[in-house]
Write an enzyme that holds these catalytic residues in place. Sequence first.
Site, PDB file in Angstrom:
ATOM      1  N   ARG A   1      46.066  40.719  54.327  1.00 53.53           N
ATOM      2  CA  ARG A   1      46.313  40.004  53.177  1.00 53.53           C
ATOM      3  C   ARG A   1      44.901  39.170  52.888  1.00 53.53           C
ATOM      4  O   ARG A   1      44.447  38.299  53.602  1.00 53.53           O
ATOM      5  CB  ARG A   1      47.031  38.491  53.814  1.00 53.53           C
ATOM      6  CG  ARG A   1      47.619  37.735  52.492  1.00 53.53           C
ATOM      7  CD  ARG A   1      49.005  36.855  52.997  1.00 53.53           C
ATOM      8  NE  ARG A   1      48.667  36.119  54.070  1.00 53.53           N
ATOM      9  CZ  ARG A   1      49.242  35.598  54.929  1.00 53.53           C
ATOM     10  NH1 ARG A   1      50.586  36.139  55.382  1.00 53.53           N
ATOM     11  NH2 ARG A   1      48.997  34.665  55.951  1.00 53.53           N
TER      12      ARG A   1
ATOM     13  N   ALA B   1      31.389  30.866  34.093  1.00 52.76           N
ATOM     14  CA  ALA B   1      30.117  30.034  34.576  1.00 52.76           C
ATOM     15  C   ALA B   1      30.686  28.642  35.613  1.00 52.76           C
ATOM     16  O   ALA B   1      30.174  28.451  36.464  1.00 52.76           O
ATOM     17  CB  ALA B   1      29.258  29.957  33.674  1.00 52.76           C
TER      18      ALA B   1
ATOM     19  N   ARG C   1      49.148  46.902  52.118  1.00 51.13           N
ATOM     20  CA  ARG C   1      50.150  47.227  53.231  1.00 51.13           C
ATOM     21  C   ARG C   1      49.937  48.865  53.576  1.00 51.13           C
ATOM     22  O   ARG C   1      50.225  49.608  52.694  1.00 51.13           O
ATOM     23  CB  ARG C   1      51.619  46.736  52.574  1.00 51.13           C
ATOM     24  CG  ARG C   1      51.692  45.192  52.694  1.00 51.13           C
ATOM     25  CD  ARG C   1      53.216  44.823  52.109  1.00 51.13           C
ATOM     26  NE  ARG C   1      53.261  43.426  52.256  1.00 51.13           N
ATOM     27  CZ  ARG C   1      53.715  43.065  53.284  1.00 51.13           C
ATOM     28  NH1 ARG C   1      54.526  43.567  54.150  1.00 51.13           N
ATOM     29  NH2 ARG C   1      53.835  41.258  53.330  1.00 51.13           N
TER      30      ARG C   1
ATOM     31  N   HIS D   1      39.840  46.348  40.366  1.00 54.40           N
ATOM     32  CA  HIS D   1      40.280  45.601  41.442  1.00 54.40           C
ATOM     33  C   HIS D   1      40.840  46.380  42.671  1.00 54.40           C
ATOM     34  O   HIS D   1      40.307  46.820  43.784  1.00 54.40           O
ATOM     35  CB  HIS D   1      40.817  44.172  41.624  1.00 54.40           C
ATOM     36  CG  HIS D   1      39.989  43.165  40.394  1.00 54.40           C
ATOM     37  ND1 HIS D   1      38.878  43.270  40.290  1.00 54.40           N
ATOM     38  CD2 HIS D   1      40.587  42.167  39.870  1.00 54.40           C
ATOM     39  CE1 HIS D   1      38.286  42.332  39.563  1.00 54.40           C
ATOM     40  NE2 HIS D   1      39.556  41.679  39.166  1.00 54.40           N
TER      41      HIS D   1
ATOM     42  N   LYS E   1      51.326  39.353  36.395  1.00 52.75           N
ATOM     43  CA  LYS E   1      50.899  37.810  36.264  1.00 52.75           C
ATOM     44  C   LYS E   1      52.386  37.216  35.921  1.00 52.75           C
ATOM     45  O   LYS E   1      53.213  37.732  35.518  1.00 52.75           O
ATOM     46  CB  LYS E   1      50.207  37.613  34.849  1.00 52.75           C
ATOM     47  CG  LYS E   1      48.812  38.382  34.884  1.00 52.75           C
ATOM     48  CD  LYS E   1      47.965  37.714  34.456  1.00 52.75           C
ATOM     49  CE  LYS E   1      46.372  38.170  34.703  1.00 52.75           C
ATOM     50  NZ  LYS E   1      45.273  37.245  35.017  1.00 52.75           N
TER      51      LYS E   1
HETATM   52  P1  NDP Z   1      34.233  32.747  27.596  1.00 55.10           P
HETATM   53  O1  NDP Z   1      35.110  33.184  26.709  1.00 55.10           O
HETATM   54  O2  NDP Z   1      34.315  31.424  28.206  1.00 55.10           O
HETATM   55  O3  NDP Z   1      32.662  32.815  27.181  1.00 55.10           O
HETATM   56  C1  NDP Z   1      31.619  32.432  27.701  1.00 55.10           C
HETATM   57  C2  NDP Z   1      30.675  32.102  26.674  1.00 55.10           C
HETATM   58  O4  NDP Z   1      30.227  33.063  25.724  1.00 55.10           O
HETATM   59  C3  NDP Z   1      31.267  30.793  25.976  1.00 55.10           C
HETATM   60  O5  NDP Z   1      31.112  29.597  26.609  1.00 55.10           O
HETATM   61  C4  NDP Z   1      30.452  31.014  24.588  1.00 55.10           C
HETATM   62  O6  NDP Z   1      29.168  30.387  24.704  1.00 55.10           O
HETATM   63  C5  NDP Z   1      30.059  32.402  24.646  1.00 55.10           C
HETATM   64  N1  NDP Z   1      30.921  33.355  23.491  1.00 55.10           N
HETATM   65  C6  NDP Z   1      32.315  33.154  23.662  1.00 55.10           C
HETATM   66  N2  NDP Z   1      32.904  33.914  22.734  1.00 55.10           N
HETATM   67  C7  NDP Z   1      31.635  34.400  22.030  1.00 55.10           C
HETATM   68  C8  NDP Z   1      31.660  35.384  20.825  1.00 55.10           C
HETATM   69  N3  NDP Z   1      32.640  35.979  20.299  1.00 55.10           N
HETATM   70  N4  NDP Z   1      30.569  35.691  20.440  1.00 55.10           N
HETATM   71  C9  NDP Z   1      29.293  34.971  20.912  1.00 55.10           C
HETATM   72  N5  NDP Z   1      29.233  34.298  22.277  1.00 55.10           N
HETATM   73  C10 NDP Z   1      30.564  33.848  22.524  1.00 55.10           C
HETATM   74  O7  NDP Z   1      34.068  33.725  28.726  1.00 55.10           O
HETATM   75  P2  NDP Z   1      34.397  33.702  30.427  1.00 55.10           P
HETATM   76  O8  NDP Z   1      33.346  32.408  31.054  1.00 55.10           O
HETATM   77  O9  NDP Z   1      35.732  33.301  30.758  1.00 55.10           O
HETATM   78  O10 NDP Z   1      34.051  35.044  31.007  1.00 55.10           O
HETATM   79  C11 NDP Z   1      32.775  35.561  30.728  1.00 55.10           C
HETATM   80  C12 NDP Z   1      32.796  37.158  31.285  1.00 55.10           C
HETATM   81  O11 NDP Z   1      33.532  37.145  32.632  1.00 55.10           O
HETATM   82  C13 NDP Z   1      33.728  37.856  30.219  1.00 55.10           C
HETATM   83  O12 NDP Z   1      33.027  39.201  30.183  1.00 55.10           O
HETATM   84  C14 NDP Z   1      35.066  37.748  31.132  1.00 55.10           C
HETATM   85  O13 NDP Z   1      35.816  39.046  30.769  1.00 55.10           O
HETATM   86  C15 NDP Z   1      34.564  37.991  32.495  1.00 55.10           C
HETATM   87  N6  NDP Z   1      35.634  37.497  33.522  1.00 55.10           N
HETATM   88  C16 NDP Z   1      35.939  36.208  33.334  1.00 55.10           C
HETATM   89  C17 NDP Z   1      36.521  35.858  34.368  1.00 55.10           C
HETATM   90  C18 NDP Z   1      37.527  34.431  34.264  1.00 55.10           C
HETATM   91  O14 NDP Z   1      38.013  33.898  35.158  1.00 55.10           O
HETATM   92  N7  NDP Z   1      37.188  33.475  33.458  1.00 55.10           N
HETATM   93  C19 NDP Z   1      37.333  36.609  35.392  1.00 55.10           C
HETATM   94  C20 NDP Z   1      36.689  37.843  35.460  1.00 55.10           C
HETATM   95  C21 NDP Z   1      35.746  38.284  34.472  1.00 55.10           C
HETATM   96  P3  NDP Z   1      28.345  29.706  23.428  1.00 55.10           P
HETATM   97  O15 NDP Z   1      29.420  29.348  22.382  1.00 55.10           O
HETATM   98  O16 NDP Z   1      28.024  28.282  23.999  1.00 55.10           O
HETATM   99  O17 NDP Z   1      27.426  30.739  23.140  1.00 55.10           O
HETATM  100  C1  BG6 Z   2      39.916  38.812  37.087  1.00 60.07           C
HETATM  101  C2  BG6 Z   2      41.031  38.863  36.134  1.00 60.07           C
HETATM  102  O1  BG6 Z   2      38.824  39.969  37.357  1.00 60.07           O
HETATM  103  O2  BG6 Z   2      40.408  38.438  38.345  1.00 60.07           O
HETATM  104  C3  BG6 Z   2      41.864  37.859  36.129  1.00 60.07           C
HETATM  105  O3  BG6 Z   2      40.274  38.978  34.806  1.00 60.07           O
HETATM  106  C4  BG6 Z   2      42.315  37.333  37.249  1.00 60.07           C
HETATM  107  O4  BG6 Z   2      42.859  38.179  34.891  1.00 60.07           O
HETATM  108  C5  BG6 Z   2      41.184  37.282  38.399  1.00 60.07           C
HETATM  109  O5  BG6 Z   2      43.131  36.212  37.195  1.00 60.07           O
HETATM  110  C6  BG6 Z   2      41.894  37.208  39.670  1.00 60.07           C
HETATM  111  O6  BG6 Z   2      40.838  36.721  40.537  1.00 60.07           O
HETATM  112  P1  BG6 Z   2      41.142  35.971  42.104  1.00 60.07           P
HETATM  113  O7  BG6 Z   2      39.918  36.221  42.846  1.00 60.07           O
HETATM  114  O8  BG6 Z   2      41.330  34.639  41.385  1.00 60.07           O
HETATM  115  O9  BG6 Z   2      42.325  36.721  42.612  1.00 60.07           O
END
Ligand code: NDP
Ligand code: BG6
Length: 601
Positions: free
Chosen positions: A485, A127, A456, A350, A446
């Site tokens: 790219r 977010a 490519r 992806h 990674k």
């Molecule tokens: P987070 O782990 O930061 O979780 C988001 C929010 O969910 C937290 O701030 C927390 O808010 C709440 N949360 C976390 N764990 C739990 C739990 N076990 N039970 C209930 N609430 C929980 O996730 P991200 O923001 O990194 O990612 C969100 C989604 O997007 C996920 O599905 C992730 O796989 C996907 N995603 C993330 C990417 C990234 O770069 N971060 C990239 C691509 C996909 P609170 O405690 O305030 O309720």
């Molecule tokens: C997300 C993966 O979907 O894409 C991450 O969960 C990865 O592991 C990311 O780092 C890469 O995205 P971008 O846009 O930064 O290449």
Amino acid sequence: MAALSSIHCRSYSYSPFLFSSSSSSINGQQFQRINFSSSGISKRFLPAKLFSQSRKNSYHGVVLMQDGAVAMPVNPVENEASFKKVKDGLLSSITSAEELKETAGFDVNKDESTVIITVVGASGDLAKKKIFPALFALYYEDCLPKHFTVFGYARSKMTDAELRNMVSKTLTCRIDKRENCGEKMDQFLKRCFYDSGQYDSEENFTQLDKKLKEHEGGRLSNRLFYLSIPPNIFIDAVRCASMSASSANGWTRVIVEKPFGRDSESSAALTKALKQYLEEDQIFRIDHYLGKELVENLSVLRFSNLIFEPLWSRQYIRNVQLIFSEDFGTEGRGGYFDHYGIIRDIMQNHLLQILALFAMETPVSLDAEDIRNEKVKVLRSMRPIRLEDVVIGQYKSHIKGGITYPAYTDDKTVPKDSLTPTFAAAALFIDNARWDGVPFLMKAGKALHSKRAEIRVQFRHVPGNLYNRNFGTDLDRATNELVIRVQPDEAIYLKINNKVPGLGMRLDCSNLNLHYAARYSKEIPDAYERLLLDAIEGERRLFIRSDELDAAWSLFTPVLKELEEKKIIPEYYPYGSRGPVGAHYLAARYNVKWGDLGAEQ
Ligand code: NDP
Ligand code: BG6
């Protein structure tokens, strides 16, 4: 029909006086044109609609111009009357507000409707990093509807002011117009609100609903929920949102973040559970790679350039490589990552999505369903992946320049004996007439030496090449390669052979290069911007349909199971290296050299 003044970046005003006409001459024939270019009307939808209407009404000779205008031939001695008749006939074909909305994506009642975007999981990483900045960028570019509000929702306790403070730290301004950025930021932040609640509490979502209604002020309400939360709470949140916070009179849509399950069974269960509360057309499964500029450009490159489409098959293409690499590890996301691994994290979504777009047949139109129909056909034509066609790796600690880079298993959230791959390479095949026998090699990792994502395309050798002797023994050096790219430093370049200037006959390999930074001054929008705007507009082309998802999991689930059941040990590679050597052997088995590791890239 009312003339409406708000012209957003992809919303389209309609007013008869916004159409202009002009005349031009093509090959000596006089044409009258109906121009849309300055009207703000979608070049994507409206001219095509008018064009098809002209055919229905038998207005012969009407042509759809490249710039989006509609033109018809006229006889110079006739006055404008005949042209006016056709023009009025065409325009009157757009009869109702609904049709205008369907055709041009334009909502006549827009000023009376609201859009509220609720970011569920607003306290989280995604977010902060992506969703709020993308919303701000859309606001900055005047792309959001007049009445829009952003709500953050999560369990963490926060006031509106605290949310605004948190969000403000990650907002950035477009490099091309910075002047009024601070002002715009303040205006945007004033539209952001926060509500705290549990993800599984209908009561809490009822309280959210109440707040949303206050902001909607009795207008038509459209609601978009972005599920930016861990997948184990998707269903609870969807249940509560749909039962207690759906729009009563407008649309309700839900953007679901990946991962959509971890295999065929769990993905099917997730889809089934989501469909208890939502229709398929309310679900927007996001794969942010589909929102990247160069992935979006893939179809344009292929289908609007005569020189590429005829080459796009086994006849001319020797292999296709889809490469993803990051120069950092899973830092901070080890807990999530260990449950998924690189194949589920990157390849199954992806890279496979890019492959499907790359390899699909020409769709009937640019409509979402036509494109997704073609993509799914590609996925269903793919040969099951054999274990011997997969190489996995995991990064280990490495000391370079006095700095110690950690091993994957040094992450405290990762078990010490984890076999989860942080690198994988695979050879895939599409068993259809176009691609029979062409290896599609994927590589994702990674903690490698560079950060990049690219496609490519290596072409076949020129048969009986007169200049073979000038290339020496390495004929691969002489083959053409098209590189798309995706990031960083977006570019499309084609490697060609040319003569080094001079009296001798020395050959060189050079790039015909479309380098985006040099060609365009405008900053490239982030993928999340495009996708959020599409979701607001109800455009599904770049989102994953459930049958696509099923097909993607059917392809990868068996080999993932085999890897896990047989506890295949990954090949360890040093942090920051070029990855496991096994990837080279895999490519060599199909007579391929990875293009990203060549001397000249
Ligand atoms: P987070 O782990 O930061 O979780 C988001 C929010 O969910 C937290 O701030 C927390 O808010 C709440 N949360 C976390 N764990 C739990 C739990 N076990 N039970 C209930 N609430 C929980 O996730 P991200 O923001 O990194 O990612 C969100 C989604 O997007 C996920 O599905 C992730 O796989 C996907 N995603 C993330 C990417 C990234 O770069 N971060 C990239 C691509 C996909 P609170 O405690 O305030 O309720
Ligand atoms: C997300 C993966 O979907 O894409 C991450 O969960 C990865 O592991 C990311 O780092 C890469 O995205 P971008 O846009 O930064 O290449």
